[in-house]
Every structure is written in C-alpha cells, then in structure tokens.
Scaffold this motif. Structure first.
Motif, short mmCIF file in Angstrom:
data_model
loop_
_atom_site.label_atom_id
_atom_site.label_comp_id
_atom_site.label_asym_id
_atom_site.label_seq_id
_atom_site.Cartn_x
_atom_site.Cartn_y
_atom_site.Cartn_z
N GLY A 140 99.00 5.50 -131.28
CA GLY A 140 99.79 4.26 -131.26
C GLY A 140 101.10 4.47 -131.97
N PHE A 141 101.81 3.37 -132.21
CA PHE A 141 103.09 3.40 -132.90
C PHE A 141 103.10 2.32 -133.98
CE2 PHE A 141 103.99 5.20 -128.76
CZ PHE A 141 104.79 6.30 -129.07
N SER A 142 103.91 2.54 -135.01
CA SER A 142 104.07 1.55 -136.07
C SER A 142 105.55 1.44 -136.41
CB SER A 142 103.27 1.95 -137.31
OG SER A 142 103.47 1.03 -138.36
N GLU A 143 106.00 0.19 -136.62
CA GLU A 143 107.38 -0.03 -137.03
C GLU A 143 107.45 -0.01 -138.55
OE1 GLU A 143 109.87 -0.15 -135.03
OE2 GLU A 143 108.77 -0.24 -133.14
N THR A 144 108.25 0.87 -139.11
CA THR A 144 108.39 0.98 -140.55
C THR A 144 109.86 0.77 -140.94
OG1 THR A 144 108.91 3.36 -140.63
CG2 THR A 144 106.58 2.73 -140.48
N ALA A 145 110.11 0.76 -142.25
CA ALA A 145 111.48 0.61 -142.73
C ALA A 145 112.36 1.76 -142.27
CB ALA A 145 111.49 0.52 -144.26
N ASN A 146 111.75 2.90 -141.95
CA ASN A 146 112.51 4.07 -141.50
C ASN A 146 112.47 4.24 -139.98
OD1 ASN A 146 113.15 4.87 -144.17
ND2 ASN A 146 111.10 5.72 -144.41
N GLY A 147 112.03 3.18 -139.28
CA GLY A 147 112.00 3.25 -137.82
C GLY A 147 110.58 3.37 -137.27
N ARG A 148 110.50 3.63 -135.99
CA ARG A 148 109.20 3.70 -135.31
C ARG A 148 108.57 5.08 -135.52
NH1 ARG A 148 108.04 2.78 -128.82
NH2 ARG A 148 106.36 1.25 -129.10
N VAL A 149 107.28 5.09 -135.89
CA VAL A 149 106.59 6.35 -136.13
C VAL A 149 105.30 6.37 -135.33
CG1 VAL A 149 107.56 6.67 -138.43
CG2 VAL A 149 105.39 5.48 -138.18
N GLU A 150 104.88 7.57 -134.93
CA GLU A 150 103.61 7.73 -134.23
C GLU A 150 102.46 7.68 -135.23
OE1 GLU A 150 103.74 11.37 -132.08
OE2 GLU A 150 105.17 10.64 -130.58
N ILE A 151 101.36 7.06 -134.81
CA ILE A 151 100.19 6.96 -135.68
C ILE A 151 98.93 7.24 -134.85
CG2 ILE A 151 101.25 5.25 -137.21
CD1 ILE A 151 99.57 3.12 -135.82
N MET A 152 97.85 7.52 -135.56
CA MET A 152 96.52 7.57 -134.96
C MET A 152 95.69 6.49 -135.66
SD MET A 152 96.62 9.89 -132.61
CE MET A 152 94.90 10.30 -132.25
N GLN A 153 95.01 5.68 -134.87
CA GLN A 153 94.30 4.53 -135.42
C GLN A 153 92.79 4.71 -135.32
OE1 GLN A 153 96.45 1.92 -132.62
NE2 GLN A 153 97.06 0.71 -134.40
N GLY A 154 92.08 4.26 -136.36
CA GLY A 154 90.63 4.33 -136.36
C GLY A 154 90.05 3.32 -137.33
N LYS A 155 88.75 3.47 -137.63
CA LYS A 155 88.09 2.57 -138.57
C LYS A 155 87.33 3.39 -139.61
CE LYS A 155 87.34 -1.71 -135.97
NZ LYS A 155 88.05 -2.58 -136.93
N LEU A 156 87.54 3.05 -140.86
CA LEU A 156 86.75 3.62 -141.94
C LEU A 156 85.43 2.86 -142.05
CD1 LEU A 156 89.62 3.94 -144.54
CD2 LEU A 156 88.37 5.87 -143.54
N LYS A 157 84.37 3.58 -142.31
CA LYS A 157 83.07 2.93 -142.45
C LYS A 157 83.06 1.97 -143.62
CE LYS A 157 78.11 4.04 -142.52
NZ LYS A 157 77.13 5.15 -142.54
N SER A 158 83.71 2.36 -144.70
CA SER A 158 83.82 1.47 -145.86
C SER A 158 84.96 1.93 -146.75
CB SER A 158 82.51 1.42 -146.65
OG SER A 158 82.25 2.68 -147.27
N VAL A 159 85.43 0.98 -147.57
CA VAL A 159 86.43 1.27 -148.60
C VAL A 159 85.96 0.57 -149.87
CG1 VAL A 159 88.82 0.95 -149.34
CG2 VAL A 159 88.32 1.42 -146.93
N VAL A 160 85.92 1.32 -150.98
CA VAL A 160 85.46 0.78 -152.25
C VAL A 160 86.57 0.95 -153.29
CG1 VAL A 160 83.72 0.89 -154.08
CG2 VAL A 160 83.06 1.33 -151.70
N ILE A 161 86.94 -0.17 -153.92
CA ILE A 161 87.91 -0.16 -155.02
C ILE A 161 87.20 -0.78 -156.22
CG2 ILE A 161 90.21 -0.85 -155.80
CD1 ILE A 161 90.36 0.76 -153.29
N GLY A 162 86.92 0.01 -157.25
CA GLY A 162 86.13 -0.53 -158.35
C GLY A 162 84.77 -0.94 -157.82
N LYS A 163 84.41 -2.23 -157.98
CA LYS A 163 83.15 -2.75 -157.43
C LYS A 163 83.39 -3.59 -156.17
CE LYS A 163 80.61 -2.81 -161.81
NZ LYS A 163 79.81 -3.62 -162.77
N ALA A 164 84.62 -3.64 -155.71
CA ALA A 164 84.93 -4.40 -154.50
C ALA A 164 84.81 -3.48 -153.28
CB ALA A 164 86.34 -4.97 -154.58
N GLN A 165 84.08 -3.93 -152.26
CA GLN A 165 83.85 -3.12 -151.07
C GLN A 165 84.11 -3.92 -149.82
OE1 GLN A 165 80.20 -0.83 -150.89
NE2 GLN A 165 80.08 -0.98 -148.66
N ALA A 166 84.67 -3.25 -148.80
CA ALA A 166 84.84 -3.83 -147.47
C ALA A 166 84.41 -2.79 -146.45
CB ALA A 166 86.30 -4.24 -147.23
N ASP A 167 83.75 -3.23 -145.39
CA ASP A 167 83.26 -2.34 -144.34
C ASP A 167 84.10 -2.47 -143.08
OD1 ASP A 167 81.14 -1.59 -146.03
OD2 ASP A 167 79.89 -3.25 -145.32
#
Length: 238
Positions: free
Chosen positions: A169-196
């Motif tokens: 895919g593509f993403s618009e950034t402050a430095n212009g349009r850049v190519e990206i690859m998109q996916g999903k992480l199974k989970s993200v944990v910050i301290g004791k806060a978690q999101a799936d």
C-alpha cells in the motif's frame, strides 16, 4: 432590562454546557458541546450529519453518545477533563449476526506507564507479537497522528511476517507518499495495557528514526492522558 438579559444569557450558557440547547442537527449538537467545554476536535469532517439526538448525563457521556458510530481517541488532562478528541474512522457494520461471546466484565482499571522523553515526545517499550506468536520488544514513539502502528521493514521477518500475511500500500507522510506493507500484529503490550489484532505498517528503515511509531490502531483502544510532569501516560480501556 440589563438584569433580565444577564439572566437569559446565563440560562443559555447553562443549557449549552449541559448539551440541551436547541440544535437542528447532530453535528450542531457536537459543535455546541465541544465549544462549551473548550475541547479541541480533529477530523470533525468525518462526522456524518443527521437529526439531533436526545442527550442526558455529563458532557463526557453526551460526547460518547454523539460519537457512538465512530472510532476516536480521547485525550484528558490530569484532572480527568477532556482536552482533545481525535476521530479516526467511521465504525463499519454489516448484517451478519455476531458470534456468541461471553461478555467481559466492565472494569475501571487504568494503566500508568512510565515513558522516556525525546524533546516533547514520549517513548515507551512495547512487546509486539507477530501473526504466529513470535514476540519482539521495540522502542515506540507515541504518535497520535499515525493511523497505525509503524515499524521499520527490517522487522517484518523477525516478527514472522511473509508475503502471505502482508499487503502492499501507500501512506501519505510529511515527507510525501511512501510505499508500505500492511498487516496485523497478534497483540501489542505496553506495560499492563494490551490490545489484540493491531494494524501495523512497515516502511523502509531510512524513513524512520531509531524508534517505531505507536499510532492510533493501538492508542484508539484507550482513553489516554499524558502526564508530562511524571513522564508517564495513563491508558484506560474504553
């Protein structure tokens, strides 16, 4: 007459604060409340107008009612007062009945997470879990302007991503349009806060500095408060 006008003005201000002033549309109601409460709102253009709603409760409860069809993040100060709302997207619904689930008990838990500072920015350490459960720790810069969590492309294979679970895919950034690859992480944990099932974008390493970006695909799951004096953020699940 001046005394009478003063009373009328006071009553109108009180009605506006309570969100019960006459409004001809949903968007007008929303604008009245954020103006009365001095709240900054971003991406108001995403709100689709419609007939006004019958509202009750605190301004916080009224805002959640008006924005019930939208994904948004709410930033509050140390006193718990809302300072800023960022609308990220419209919730998507379909006609498929949801699977039977056991409802999770509501909780008032909140998580205070220590941060390090890079100028005015906060950094945290996150534990990331790839699509097959491979875990990796990474320093993340908190960025409410990033739609997704953003990582350097060199971490794709380290987290177990392949062409089968990534999409270009593509993403618009402050430095212009850049190519990206998109996916999903199974989970993200910050301290004791978690999101799936957290959306992630991979971009070329030279487009990032030393840290990834902790964006709204994670932050949008929580009410977030910055505590600059104590170098921490407080996350409370919605």
């Amino acid at each position: 007459m001046s005394g009478k006008n003063s009373i009328i003005a006071t009553l109108l201000a009180l009605m506006l604060t309570l969100g019960i002033a006459q409004a001809d549309s949903l968007k007008t109601q929303l604008e009245q409340i954020i103006h009365a409460q001095s709240i900054t709102i971003k991406n108001l253009h995403l709100v689709q107008d419609g007939p006004p709603l019958r509202l009750s409760g605190t301004p916080d409860q009224q805002l959640k009612r008006l924005l019930s069809d939208y994904n948004f993040v709410q930033l509050s100060n140390k006193e718990g007062n809302i300072e800023k709302i960022i609308i990220t997207s419209i919730k998507r619904y379909d006609n498929t009945p949801p699977p039977a689930v056991v409802e999770k008990p509501k909780t008032d838990a909140s998580y205070a997470i220590k941060t390090t500072r890079s100028g005015s920015h906060h950094l945290v350490q996150a534990e990331l879990s790839g699509p097959y459960g491979i875990k990796l720790k990474a320093n993340m810069l908190i960025d409410t302007g990033a739609t997704t969590l953003v990582l350097p492309a060199s971490l794709q294979s380290a987290l177990g991503f392949t062409d089968r679970n990534l999409q270009p895919g593509f993403s618009e950034t402050a430095n212009g349009r850049v190519e990206i690859m998109q996916g999903k992480l199974k989970s993200v944990v910050i301290g004791k806060a978690q999101a799936d099932n957290v959306d992630v974008s991979f971009i070329a390493d030279d487009k990032l500095q030393s840290s990834g970006l902790l964006g709204m695909s994670f932050l949008g799951r929580f009410q977030m408060t910055f505590d600059d004096a104590s170098n921490q953020i407080i996350l409370k699940p919605y």
